[in-house]
Design a protein around this motif. Structure first.
Motif, mmCIF file in Angstrom:
data_model
loop_
_atom_site.group_PDB
_atom_site.id
_atom_site.type_symbol
_atom_site.label_atom_id
_atom_site.label_comp_id
_atom_site.label_asym_id
_atom_site.label_seq_id
_atom_site.Cartn_x
_atom_site.Cartn_y
_atom_site.Cartn_z
ATOM 1 N N ASN A 85 0.829 -1.210 0.000
ATOM 2 C CA ASN A 85 0.000 0.000 0.000
ATOM 3 C C ASN A 85 0.863 1.259 0.000
ATOM 4 O O ASN A 85 0.502 2.273 -0.609
ATOM 5 C CB ASN A 85 -0.928 0.001 1.218
ATOM 6 N N THR A 86 1.991 1.190 0.687
ATOM 7 C CA THR A 86 2.917 2.326 0.670
ATOM 8 C C THR A 86 3.449 2.555 -0.738
ATOM 9 O O THR A 86 3.572 3.698 -1.197
ATOM 10 C CB THR A 86 4.093 2.079 1.636
ATOM 11 N N ALA A 89 0.859 4.317 -2.733
ATOM 12 C CA ALA A 89 0.754 5.726 -2.350
ATOM 13 C C ALA A 89 1.884 6.546 -2.968
ATOM 14 O O ALA A 89 1.665 7.643 -3.491
ATOM 15 C CB ALA A 89 0.759 5.861 -0.830
#
Length: 219
Positions: A85-86, A89
């Motif tokens: 998820n990082t 982002a």
């Protein structure tokens, strides 16, 4: 029967629809055929290039001098999954897009580049794919591989303990991505058939309502 109620003969309704089966099929064919011709006439081939990466997180305690040294802790595994998820982002930032544009020598805006890129997590694991869709197959592969080169550096700026490795580099696609002509045509055909069924059912229900109303007045 109450004043504001009517009964619907489902068998009679089914027979009415069966009688108009030819119209249902005809309209479905017209709608589906029109959509197919419309889509195909304006079709511009697009190509997709995909690269697969692996995100991981290493805690310094995993390599400490202890009986568990050299093993990956459960928390590190959990962090590795969250690192995906990082990565997403970071990938969606203007900083990332501008770095890719500069490295690949592209002449496009960061917004346009961002719209060409899509991501997907593979089987809820630390693996994820980056797919680039565009009209130029060589450019699509170049962008995908450039993203794979730039992303690890940008992610490490956010979390020094993170690692992003390339599992599969993107290849230049030889064939355009499969168009959705048949899918769009099928949806249009269904809507056409549904429209005719709705008209037939409405007329049949109205006829039943009119007949039952007259009987109630005569009673």
């Amino acid at each position: 029967m109450e004043n504001d109620e009517i009964t619907i003969d489902l068998l009679k309704l089914a027979k009415a629809l069966w009688k108009k089966a030819w119209a249902i099929v005809l309209v479905a064919a017209i709608f589906g055929g029109a959509m197919f011709v419309h889509k195909k006439s304006g079709y511009v081939p697009v190509y997709q290039a995909k690269t697969i990466l692996f995100a991981s997180y290493t805690n310094s305690r995993d390599f400490s001098f202890s009986e568990n040294a050299g093993s990956i802790s459960q928390s590190s595994l959990s962090e590795s999954r969250s690192m995906v998820n990082t990565c997403y982002a970071v990938l969606n930032t203007r900083m990332m897009m501008e770095a890719v544009i500069e490295k690949a020598g592209l002449s496009m805006s960061s917004d346009k580049l961002s719209g060409m890129i899509s991501t997907a997590t593979l089987n809820s694991s630390e693996l994820f794919s980056i797919t680039v869709t565009g009209g130029n197959p060589e450019e699509a592969a170049l962008i995908a591989n450039t993203v794979a080169e730039v992303l690890p550096e940008k992610v490490s700026m956010v979390n020094p303990n993170s690692h992003v490795d390339v599992i599969d580099r993107a290849l230049v696609p030889g064939e355009p991505a499969a168009p959705s002509f048949l899918k769009d045509a099928a949806v249009a055909a269904f809507l056409g058939a549904f429209l005719v069924c709705g008209v037939v059912a409405t007329k049949e229900i109205y006829a039943d309502w009119k007949e039952q109303t007259q009987k109630k007045k005569q009673a």
